[in-house]
Design an enzyme around this catalytic site. Structure first.
Site, mmCIF file in Angstrom:
data_model
loop_
_atom_site.group_PDB
_atom_site.id
_atom_site.type_symbol
_atom_site.label_atom_id
_atom_site.label_comp_id
_atom_site.label_asym_id
_atom_site.label_seq_id
_atom_site.Cartn_x
_atom_site.Cartn_y
_atom_site.Cartn_z
ATOM 1 N N ILE A 113 -80.296 30.918 -76.415
ATOM 2 C CA ILE A 113 -81.626 31.347 -76.841
ATOM 3 C C ILE A 113 -81.450 32.651 -77.625
ATOM 4 O O ILE A 113 -80.994 33.635 -77.083
ATOM 5 C CB ILE A 113 -82.563 31.617 -75.650
ATOM 6 C CG1 ILE A 113 -82.651 30.386 -74.748
ATOM 7 C CG2 ILE A 113 -83.940 32.013 -76.147
ATOM 8 C CD1 ILE A 113 -83.425 30.649 -73.474
ATOM 9 N N VAL A 117 -79.725 31.776 -83.621
ATOM 10 C CA VAL A 117 -78.891 32.980 -83.558
ATOM 11 C C VAL A 117 -77.852 32.858 -82.453
ATOM 12 O O VAL A 117 -76.648 32.912 -82.705
ATOM 13 C CB VAL A 117 -79.770 34.236 -83.352
ATOM 14 C CG1 VAL A 117 -78.902 35.472 -83.113
ATOM 15 C CG2 VAL A 117 -80.666 34.461 -84.568
ATOM 16 N N CYS A 118 -78.300 32.679 -81.234
ATOM 17 C CA CYS A 118 -77.389 32.759 -80.092
ATOM 18 C C CYS A 118 -76.480 31.545 -79.979
ATOM 19 O O CYS A 118 -75.326 31.663 -79.564
ATOM 20 C CB CYS A 118 -78.191 32.957 -78.809
ATOM 21 S SG CYS A 118 -79.151 34.489 -78.841
ATOM 22 N N ALA A 119 -76.986 30.367 -80.352
ATOM 23 C CA ALA A 119 -76.126 29.187 -80.419
ATOM 24 C C ALA A 119 -75.560 29.008 -81.826
ATOM 25 O O ALA A 119 -74.367 28.760 -82.003
ATOM 26 C CB ALA A 119 -76.897 27.944 -79.994
#
Length: 205
Positions: A113, A117-119
């Protein structure tokens, strides 16, 4: 789009990277309900543990901005270190990069999440470094439908493979006759799979 030869995920070539499933970020997710997203992330984590896959878990700014990892995921991963960092792209943090490299795996399954961005950022970085990157889309979440849709295209353009959490784990399981099968299906919250197996077994007699 460049076509790629299918190379299966296996118990020996895959690792799972869970990025920033934090309480504060969860509150902004709009493409999945909180309950569904939590269910999917915990299922992915439990199935990965049942398959004995390496798991790397990170947060960003947990003490100042986004809060801790949500408790259900912490409970599902006892003893797993959660690496906190300040970098936007998890792969830019040397500790995270070392933890990923220490797995020795060439196929990395990301969830995070936010999705884009985070993945997405570390997955695209992994591809740029010559690794195979997968994103479990339904174990990730983001803050609008636009972000969800356009960044799936962006990741695909960068060579990231998109899937859902359950399909990735069942691909790694490979054989329903394995002793881990029951634990994997239980982790994926598929109790009916046991019933189907029992019926099939009875019919074979």
């Amino acid at each position: 789009m460049t076509l790629r030869k299918y190379e299966p995920l296996t118990q020996d070539n895959a690792a799972v990277i869970l990025v920033d499933h934090q309480v504060g970020l969860m509150t902004g997710v709009r493409d999945y309900s909180t309950g569904e997203l939590k269910h999917n992330v915990v299922a992915l984590a439990k199935a990965a543990k049942a398959l004995e896959l390496p798991i790397v878990v990170t947060t960003t700014a947990r003490d100042s901005m986004w809060g801790p990892t949500f408790p259900e995921l912490v409970e599902a991963l006892p003893g797993v270190e959660i690496i906190d960092r300040s970098t936007v792209n998890a792969y830019d943090d040397p500790r995270v990069a070392r933890a990923i490299e220490a797995t020795g795996r060439k196929k990395l399954i990301f969830a995070g999440i936010s999705l884009e961005v985070c993945a997405g950022f570390p997955a695209m970085t992994a591809v740029a470094r010559g690794l195979d990157a997968y994103v479990a889309v339904d174990a990730s979440g983001t803050f609008s439908e636009t972000k969800h849709d356009v960044n799936l295209f962006r990741m695909q353009q960068a060579g990231v493979i998109l899937s859902d959490h359950a399909t990735l784990m069942v691909e790694i399981l490979k054989d329903n006759g394995r002793p881990e099968a029951g634990a994997v299906y239980a982790a994926l919250d598929m109790p009916w799979a046991t019933l189907v197996g029992q019926v099939a077994s009875a019919l074979r007699k």
